[in-house]
Design a protein around this motif. Structure first.
Motif, PDB file in Angstrom:
ATOM      1  N   LEU A  14      12.552  60.332  64.344  1.00 32.24           N
ATOM      2  CA  LEU A  14      12.592  59.175  65.225  1.00 32.24           C
ATOM      3  C   LEU A  14      12.546  59.550  66.504  1.00 32.24           C
ATOM      4  N   ALA A  15      13.376  60.678  67.008  1.00 32.86           N
ATOM      5  CA  ALA A  15      13.601  60.792  68.331  1.00 32.86           C
ATOM      6  C   ALA A  15      12.034  61.474  68.809  1.00 32.86           C
ATOM      7  N   ALA A  16      11.455  62.326  68.036  1.00 34.39           N
ATOM      8  CA  ALA A  16      10.057  62.634  68.505  1.00 34.39           C
ATOM      9  C   ALA A  16       8.941  61.678  68.688  1.00 34.39           C
ATOM     10  N   ALA A  17       9.283  60.626  67.878  1.00 30.22           N
ATOM     11  CA  ALA A  17       8.224  59.656  67.712  1.00 30.22           C
ATOM     12  C   ALA A  17       8.345  58.575  69.055  1.00 30.22           C
ATOM     13  N   LEU A  18       9.522  58.381  69.379  1.00 30.77           N
ATOM     14  CA  LEU A  18      10.221  57.690  70.455  1.00 30.77           C
ATOM     15  C   LEU A  18       9.249  58.224  71.783  1.00 30.77           C
ATOM     16  N   ARG A  19       9.430  59.519  71.890  1.00 32.33           N
ATOM     17  CA  ARG A  19       8.820  60.275  73.040  1.00 32.33           C
ATOM     18  C   ARG A  19       7.326  60.368  73.057  1.00 32.33           C
ATOM     19  N   GLU A  20       6.848  60.821  71.809  1.00 30.29           N
ATOM     20  CA  GLU A  20       5.483  60.686  71.700  1.00 30.29           C
ATOM     21  C   GLU A  20       4.767  59.560  72.331  1.00 30.29           C
ATOM     22  N   ALA A  21       5.087  58.381  71.704  1.00 29.40           N
ATOM     23  CA  ALA A  21       4.339  57.194  72.324  1.00 29.40           C
ATOM     24  C   ALA A  21       4.567  56.960  73.694  1.00 29.40           C
ATOM     25  N   LEU A  22       5.608  57.219  74.212  1.00 31.27           N
ATOM     26  CA  LEU A  22       5.763  57.259  75.635  1.00 31.27           C
ATOM     27  C   LEU A  22       4.844  57.977  76.487  1.00 31.27           C
ATOM     28  N   LEU A  24       1.930  59.574  75.367  1.00 30.41           N
ATOM     29  CA  LEU A  24       0.580  59.403  75.363  1.00 30.41           C
ATOM     30  C   LEU A  24       0.241  58.150  76.020  1.00 30.41           C
ATOM     31  N   ALA A  25       1.085  57.055  76.414  1.00 29.07           N
ATOM     32  CA  ALA A  25       0.930  56.112  77.231  1.00 29.07           C
ATOM     33  C   ALA A  25       1.169  56.426  78.663  1.00 29.07           C
ATOM     34  N   GLY A  26       1.478  57.477  79.118  1.00 25.55           N
ATOM     35  CA  GLY A  26       1.533  57.986  80.345  1.00 25.55           C
ATOM     36  C   GLY A  26       2.833  57.395  81.046  1.00 25.55           C
ATOM     37  N   LEU A  27       3.764  57.050  80.325  1.00 28.09           N
ATOM     38  CA  LEU A  27       4.835  56.485  80.604  1.00 28.09           C
ATOM     39  C   LEU A  27       6.236  57.230  81.228  1.00 28.09           C
ATOM     40  N   ILE A  28       5.990  58.693  81.087  1.00 23.51           N
ATOM     41  CA  ILE A  28       6.848  59.520  81.264  1.00 23.51           C
ATOM     42  C   ILE A  28       6.700  60.466  82.597  1.00 23.51           C
ATOM     43  N   LEU A  29       7.474  60.173  83.508  1.00 24.36           N
ATOM     44  CA  LEU A  29       7.317  60.901  84.815  1.00 24.36           C
ATOM     45  C   LEU A  29       7.747  62.238  85.003  1.00 24.36           C
ATOM     46  N   GLU A  30       7.063  63.053  85.751  1.00 24.61           N
ATOM     47  CA  GLU A  30       7.772  64.504  86.044  1.00 24.61           C
ATOM     48  C   GLU A  30       9.359  64.519  86.467  1.00 24.61           C
ATOM     49  N   THR A  31       9.590  63.544  86.752  1.00 22.11           N
ATOM     50  CA  THR A  31      11.086  63.333  87.513  1.00 22.11           C
ATOM     51  C   THR A  31      12.098  63.054  86.285  1.00 22.11           C
ATOM     52  N   SER A  32      11.415  62.269  85.266  1.00 19.92           N
ATOM     53  CA  SER A  32      12.165  61.769  84.157  1.00 19.92           C
ATOM     54  C   SER A  32      12.632  62.985  83.218  1.00 19.92           C
ATOM     55  N   LEU A  33      13.635  62.912  82.456  1.00 22.12           N
ATOM     56  CA  LEU A  33      14.350  63.596  81.333  1.00 22.12           C
ATOM     57  C   LEU A  33      14.691  62.833  80.142  1.00 22.12           C
ATOM     58  N   ILE A  34      13.503  63.325  79.081  1.00 19.22           N
ATOM     59  CA  ILE A  34      14.014  62.552  77.759  1.00 19.22           C
ATOM     60  C   ILE A  34      14.319  63.889  76.670  1.00 19.22           C
ATOM     61  N   TRP A  55      19.126  60.462  71.302  1.00 18.48           N
ATOM     62  CA  TRP A  55      18.103  60.358  72.235  1.00 18.48           C
ATOM     63  C   TRP A  55      18.429  59.746  73.427  1.00 18.48           C
ATOM     64  N   VAL A  56      18.055  60.475  74.510  1.00 20.05           N
ATOM     65  CA  VAL A  56      18.724  59.892  75.802  1.00 20.05           C
ATOM     66  C   VAL A  56      17.426  59.903  76.879  1.00 20.05           C
ATOM     67  N   TYR A  57      17.417  58.700  77.825  1.00 16.26           N
ATOM     68  CA  TYR A  57      16.171  58.721  78.694  1.00 16.26           C
ATOM     69  C   TYR A  57      16.880  58.563  80.150  1.00 16.26           C
ATOM     70  N   ILE A  58      16.625  59.496  81.050  1.00 19.76           N
ATOM     71  CA  ILE A  58      17.077  59.555  82.253  1.00 19.76           C
ATOM     72  C   ILE A  58      15.947  59.323  83.138  1.00 19.76           C
ATOM     73  N   PRO A  59      15.979  58.360  84.209  1.00 21.73           N
ATOM     74  CA  PRO A  59      14.778  58.033  84.970  1.00 21.73           C
ATOM     75  C   PRO A  59      14.296  59.056  86.032  1.00 21.73           C
ATOM     76  N   THR A  60      15.347  59.647  86.564  1.00 21.49           N
ATOM     77  CA  THR A  60      15.000  60.747  87.656  1.00 21.49           C
ATOM     78  C   THR A  60      16.292  61.856  87.754  1.00 21.49           C
ATOM     79  N   VAL A  61      15.801  63.026  87.383  1.00 27.55           N
ATOM     80  CA  VAL A  61      16.756  64.274  87.534  1.00 27.55           C
ATOM     81  C   VAL A  61      16.347  65.163  88.523  1.00 27.55           C
ATOM     82  N   GLU A  62      17.117  66.125  89.342  1.00 24.45           N
ATOM     83  CA  GLU A  62      16.685  67.032  90.154  1.00 24.45           C
ATOM     84  C   GLU A  62      15.984  67.938  89.557  1.00 24.45           C
TER      85      GLU A  62
END
Length: 230
Positions: A14-22, A24-34, A55-62
């Protein structure tokens, strides 16, 4: 086989599938953490508290120094607080609804009162029930899903919902993303399938056009006209 409850092998899928879709859609930024089953830390009354959401999504991490592997994450000290935290209910009680306000604290209390995570999702794979809680006035308030079993998460600019289907040889309810227009964010295998279908359709179209051209050429020849002279 013993009748003792065990963790479900569906949870990491479940967790891997959530990340995979994001991704492939180009919605994960280099600054993000999933991350999955990843330690989120906080210090309360000089005691370190660690929870590992499914599963956790953090928009911006150092960013980390080259070669350094992130093994845990402390909000504020290392970047944003988590925007979305998800827990997948297994056969074993994991305290997902626990409001225990004392060390080591319940997960609910930790996410709501200590980290103050804006969106807390709890998914029950056995019943395909998705509970979404939004932090409003310092407390989690349950949000209602639409008739299509989806909910709009403005913070993510996406819908989140339950989708029935097959992945990794498992037919069950999956958590999926949809964009604002209702388009499903695809998994890799689905994207490949659509690309294969597109290629087949293009090949069939080319064959049809070739046949039409040959029929027209034959008609012209029957009329005594050489199509090569046109």
């Amino acid at each position: 086989m013993p009748d003792d409850p065990v963790e479900s092998n569906l949870q990491p899928l479940l967790a891997a599938a959530l990340r995979e879709a994001l991704e492939l859609a180009g919605l994960i930024l280099e600054t993000s953490l999933i991350a999955t089953n990843f330690g989120i830390c906080a210090t309360v009354d000089e005691k370190i508290v660690v929870k590992a959401p499914d599963w956790v999504y953090i928009p911006t991490v150092e960013p980390l120094k080259d070669g350094v592997i992130r093994r845990s994450y402390t909000p504020n000290a290392e970047g944003d607080r988590p925007l979305v935290v998800m827990e997948f209910i297994s056969e074993t009680e994991g305290g997902e609804y626990s409001i225990n306000p004392y060390y080591p604290y319940g997960k609910w209390y930790f996410y709501e009162q200590i980290l103050r995570v804006p969106i807390y999702a709890i998914f029950h794979p056995k019943t395909n029930c998705l509970d979404i809680y939004r932090l409003i006035d310092g407390r989690y308030q349950k949000q209602e899903l639409g008739a299509d079993d989806r909910i709009w998460l403005g913070e993510m600019n996406l819908f989140l919902g339950v989708w029935q289907g097959k992945k990794a040889a498992m037919t069950t309810g999956w958590l999926r993303w949809w964009d604002k227009d209702g388009n499903l964010l695809l998994w890799g295998q689905e994207s490949l399938g659509l690309e294969r279908q597109r290629l087949v359709e293009e090949r069939e179209k080319t064959e049809r056009e070739k046949l039409r051209a040959e029929k027209l050429a034959n008609k012209l020849r029957d009329l005594g006209i050489n199509p090569d002279d046109l």
